[in-house]
Scaffold this motif. Structure first.
Motif, mmCIF file in Angstrom:
data_model
loop_
_atom_site.group_PDB
_atom_site.id
_atom_site.type_symbol
_atom_site.label_atom_id
_atom_site.label_comp_id
_atom_site.label_asym_id
_atom_site.label_seq_id
_atom_site.Cartn_x
_atom_site.Cartn_y
_atom_site.Cartn_z
ATOM 1 N N SER A 137 -3.666 5.204 -8.127
ATOM 2 C CA SER A 137 -5.027 5.307 -7.608
ATOM 3 C C SER A 137 -5.857 4.107 -8.051
ATOM 4 O O SER A 137 -5.569 3.472 -9.073
ATOM 5 N N SER B 151 0.829 -1.209 0.000
ATOM 6 C CA SER B 151 0.000 0.000 0.000
ATOM 7 C C SER B 151 0.861 1.255 0.000
ATOM 8 O O SER B 151 0.525 2.261 -0.638
ATOM 9 N N ALA B 152 1.999 1.203 0.715
ATOM 10 C CA ALA B 152 2.905 2.362 0.739
ATOM 11 C C ALA B 152 3.472 2.619 -0.652
ATOM 12 O O ALA B 152 3.559 3.769 -1.099
ATOM 13 N N LEU C 51 0.783 4.085 -2.857
ATOM 14 C CA LEU C 51 0.564 5.488 -2.505
ATOM 15 C C LEU C 51 1.650 6.377 -3.104
ATOM 16 O O LEU C 51 1.367 7.401 -3.730
#
Length: 345
Positions: free
Chosen positions: A191, A182-183, A186
């Motif tokens: 997106s 997820s990092a 991001l």
């Protein structure tokens, strides 16, 4: 003069009202037939700028209490035509009560059909659309169901995605990423992506959750078709192909399979007025994503290609479609939207 009311709905109503007023002035030689009334719970709604008259709705009203308020609003404001957004299903069911006070309700579909379309899992279960079958999916509401669905679908498709069964504007949609955390997603600005293992861990902590659709991911172009219809008879559909290159806009493209799908869906579900149908291309060709029983956010781009869809839907409902001429669609036209600043009410 016909007094037409748009109650609280999505922000695209501002564009629709502006388009109606422009076409109305042109059609009547500067003596408009339609007086547009707009309401919203937000006293500073930008859509108010496109109406002749606006009102602030009381906050917190919903269900039958909201319908009663709408009836009183129509009496007080002498509304001729009511084009509902909020509580459209309940308002359509109460159309006889509105007719009794002189107000005609422009409904996209029956309350039952609207409820069906808002539940994507139930809608897809009963769908018969051979020219644009939806992506293969499984409806899941527990970690056990999710694991079983993943085990069935992942060996067959290189990518999967997930979305809520009930949602608007793509909220909650994400492509499952099996490599990046997820990092990383991001920091890379990826997106609409989520790490697959982290998603599973989060779902496992909840054990049960609102119904999600785990689906084959369609990696081709997306199409958004803005349509108008007369109680199950498609009058016009303007499909926009969403191009992949940033800043390249959207292309008006009249695909035969897509238009056939729009016509069949309109007939099968008795659709009426303005609505939007979304498709995407995958390995097996064109696939249906969903029907939005409302004007899309890109309605202005569709109308730039020729037909003024909100005006045609209103005038057709009011006067009969046999009295209207639908302009030709400019296939191959590239369209986009341009934002500009305004002072709010």
């Amino acid at each position: 003069m016909q007094r037409v009311w748009f109650n609280k709905t999505f922000s695209s109503v501002g564009t629709a009202m502006r388009l109606i007023r422009e076409a109305d002035m042109a059609a009547t030689g500067g003596k408009p037939r339609y007086h547009i009334v707009c309401s919203n719970t937000n006293a500073h709604a930008a859509a108010f700028l496109s109406a002749h008259e606006y009102a602030v709705e009381p906050p917190g009203l919903k269900g039958l209490n909201y319908v009663e308020w709408c009836l009183e609003f129509c009496r007080e404001r002498d509304i001729s035509i009511f084009w509902p957004g909020k509580e459209a299903g309940l308002i359509g069911t109460a159309s006889a009560r509105f007719a009794a006070i002189g107000t005609r309700v422009l409904s996209v579909a029956t309350e039952e059909v609207l409820d069906l379309m808002h539940d994507k899992a139930r809608f897809c279960d009963g769908l018969d659309l051979p020219m644009a079958r939806p992506a293969e999916y499984r409806a899941v509401a527990s970690i056990a169901e999710y694991d079983a669905a993943y085990a069935q679908l992942r060996p067959r498709y290189p990518k999967l995605c997930i979305k809520p069964s009930e949602s608007v504007y793509g909220l909650g949609f994400a492509v499952l990423d099996e490599e990046r955390s997820s990092a990383q997603l991001l920091l890379e600005g990826a997106s609409y992506h989520i790490n697959a293992q982290e998603l599973r861990s989060g779902l496992a902590q909840m054990e049960t959750f609102k119904t999600l659709l785990l689906m084959e991911y369609l990696d081709g172009h997306e199409y958004s078709a803005d349509c108008i219809a007369d109680h199950g008879s498609l009058i016009c559909a303007v499909p926009r192909k969403k191009l992949h290159a940033p800043g390249s806009g959207q292309l008006i493209e009249l695909r035969d399979d897509l238009l056939s799908a729009c016509e069949k869906l309109t007939r099968d579900y008795g659709l009426n007025g303005v609505f939007n149908i979304q498709f995407r291309v995958g390995a097996s060709g064109l696939a249906l994503l969903e029907i939005n029983p409302r004007m899309s956010g890109g309605i202005g781009m569709a109308c730039a290609a020729g037909p003024n869809l909100p005006y045609l839907a209103l005038a057709g409902f009011d006067q009969g479609y046999d009295k209207l001429s639908v302009p030709a669609i400019r296939e191959g036209m590239r369209v986009a939207e341009s934002a500009y600043a305004v002072e709010l009410p």
